[in-house]
Enzyme design. Structure first.
Site, PDB file in Angstrom:
ATOM      1  CG  HIS A  69      -1.216  -0.993   1.622  1.00 38.50           C
ATOM      2  ND1 HIS A  69      -2.162  -1.943   3.472  1.00 38.50           N
ATOM      3  CD2 HIS A  69      -2.463  -2.069   0.044  1.00 38.50           C
ATOM      4  CE1 HIS A  69      -2.783  -2.135   2.751  1.00 38.50           C
ATOM      5  NE2 HIS A  69      -2.671  -2.955   1.075  1.00 38.50           N
ATOM      6  CE1 TYR A 132       0.552   2.684  10.019  1.00 38.53           C
ATOM      7  CE2 TYR A 132       0.714   0.655  11.229  1.00 38.53           C
ATOM      8  CZ  TYR A 132      -0.289   1.652  10.629  1.00 38.53           C
ATOM      9  OH  TYR A 132      -2.047   2.014  10.422  1.00 38.53           O
TER      10      TYR A 132
END
Length: 478
Positions: A69, A132
């Site tokens: 992605h 993240y």
């Protein structure tokens, strides 16, 4: 597994994709690490990307695979527990499109993923915790800017440690297009305010070949409007170039003009700078030689500002508002020449009409052509030049307005002796409201040149500009 002793940032085969080695401090109890430490990491070479959100993914099974992605923001990924095989593919337009990079990662490494680079990982241990940081909050509108590429695309040549046939992969990820059909992630846009001005029109021409540039005219965004900033949505923008200003120097000395100058050049700029800072957008503000009193023979970026009149004072105030925020640019220029009304176009018209003008001969500086200035500003942004103040002017020896007027007359096929010299004091005694002007507008431009920008010759630009005016009036130049 050996662990790094010190923080280190390394480049990869994908431009802007950085691998960060993280020291682990261990004892019998376990380990500790500084997973994200802005000051140290920026000093080591990581982008000062200022994350706004931290997400954590728990993966219970070995072989869990997610991606590829590409989101419209920067990410900083790390492993808190377990181990992963990470894979990245550049989906940004350009020569690196399709470049891949892979890495086995444990808690002792992190990766900075720039906007437009597709990210995927496969867990190599049970109970892997993947974390993240991101620089933008997700919105429904941002979904349209996503791009994807198929994990199994043979063109990528990614050697997954666990075969994708036996890995845990969502159906959506299995259905993503191959690289040949993947949608490139376009770069962030650059807003240009004041598109109807001389500099704005130069950016309009650049926009024909640079899709990043989005132009805003006064009709779109009027800095005289007290709530103009509420109409400026900066999502998806990396920079704002403020080429809008109140530049009627003499009118700024009148009651109405003074209020307009301070609103457009100072108050509105303060609001614009604050909004850019809030949304993490870099502001490029175009300023002027009028912030100086003109007593210095050559002026560099370190000289103290000392404006003489209202216009210069309002522009100086705007500068300070911009510089109060990190990562902004102030580009000072002078004696601007572009599409529209300016000194050179006026002299060309007077020469064509056979007028004998009086032109001051005690104000010295250099012309700045907007075609070169617009190129220069884009060079600052694209070269990653340090933020701060830059002086921009044309090349060659400084000259007076009188000297330039004589050259314009000569190149226009008229007698340069028709131009009559006069002093600034004498010119100001004709009954009009005349603002004080700096007698010396000569900039030291070494700092700008040190960025690698190559100026075009001022004489060449002047000749081209006069040829253009002549073509528009169907009158040849000499």
């Amino acid at each position: 597994m050996s662990h790094p002793n010190q923080l280190e940032v390394k480049q990869t085969s994908i431009p802007g994709l950085l691998v960060v080695s993280l020291p682990l401090h261990q004892d019998e109890r376990g380990w500790f690490k500084e997973n994200w430490q802005r000051e140290k990491m920026v000093a080591a070479g990581l982008s000062d990307f200022r994350p706004v959100q931290n997400n954590v993914s728990f993966n219970g099974e070995r072989g869990t695979t997610r991606g590829l992605h590409a989101e419209p923001w920067d990410k900083y990924i790390s492993v808190l527990s377990g181990e992963i095989f990470g894979a990245w593919v550049d989906l940004r337009p350009g020569p690196s499109f399709g470049t891949t990079f892979t890495l086995r990662m444990g808690p002792d490494q992190a990766v900075f993923v720039p906007r437009g680079v597709a990210n995927a990982f496969q867990t190599l241990a049970e109970h892997t915790v993947y974390s993240y940081l991101v620089t933008q909050h997700w919105t429904a509108a941002s979904r349209a800017e996503y791009s994807y590429v198929n994990l199994a695309d043979p063109q990528l040549q990614i050697s997954w440690p666990i075969s994708l046939e036996h890995a845990s992969v969502s159906q959506a990820d299995r259905d993503h297009p191959c690289l040949a059909e993947a949608k490139p992630v376009q770069p962030k846009k650059i807003a240009v305010l004041g598109s109807n001005g001389q500099l704005g029109r130069a950016f309009t021409k650049l926009a024909q070949d640079d899709p990043r540039l989005t132009l805003f005219s006064r009709d779109d965004l009027d800095l005289q409007n007290l709530d103009f900033s509420s109409r400026l949505d900066l999502r998806g923008y990396s920079h704002v170039i403020n080429a809008a200003a109140m530049t009627a120097v003499d009118r700024a000395e009148t009651d109405d003009g003074r209020a307009e100058a301070w609103q457009v050049n100072a108050v509105a700029v303060r609001k614009l700078a604050a909004q850019c800072a809030q949304q993490r957008v870099t502001l490029v503000h175009v300023s002027t030689d009028y912030v100086f009193d003109g007593t210095k023979r050559e002026i560099d970026e370190g000289h103290l500002i000392s404006p003489l009149g209202v216009y210069g004072q309002s522009k100086a105030a705007g500068e300070q508002a911009v510089l109060a925020h990190d990562e902004n640019y102030v580009v000072r220029t002078s004696w601007v020449v572009g599409e529209g009304s300016n000194f050179v176009s006026t002299m060309r018209r007077l020469a064509e009409q056979g007028v004998v003008p009086q032109v001051v001969d005690d104000q010295v500086g250099r012309l700045s052509f907007t075609s070169d200035l617009a190129r220069g500003i884009m060079h600052l942004l694209d070269s990653g030049s340090a933020s701060g103040i830059y002086h921009f002017q044309g090349t060659g020896e400084p000259r007076s307005w009188y000297d330039i007027a004589r050259q314009v007359y000569e190149l226009s096929g008229s007698d340069p002796a028709s131009v009559v010299p006069t002093s600034s004091q004498a010119y100001a005694t004709n009954g009009k409201t005349v603002a004080p002007r700096p007698q010396n507008s000569t900039f030291n431009t070494d700092k700008f040149k040190a960025t690698g920008f190559i100026h075009r010759s001022e004489q060449e630009l002047l000749g081209e500009y006069l040829d253009l005016l002549a073509a528009q009036s169907n009158q040849p130049t000499k």
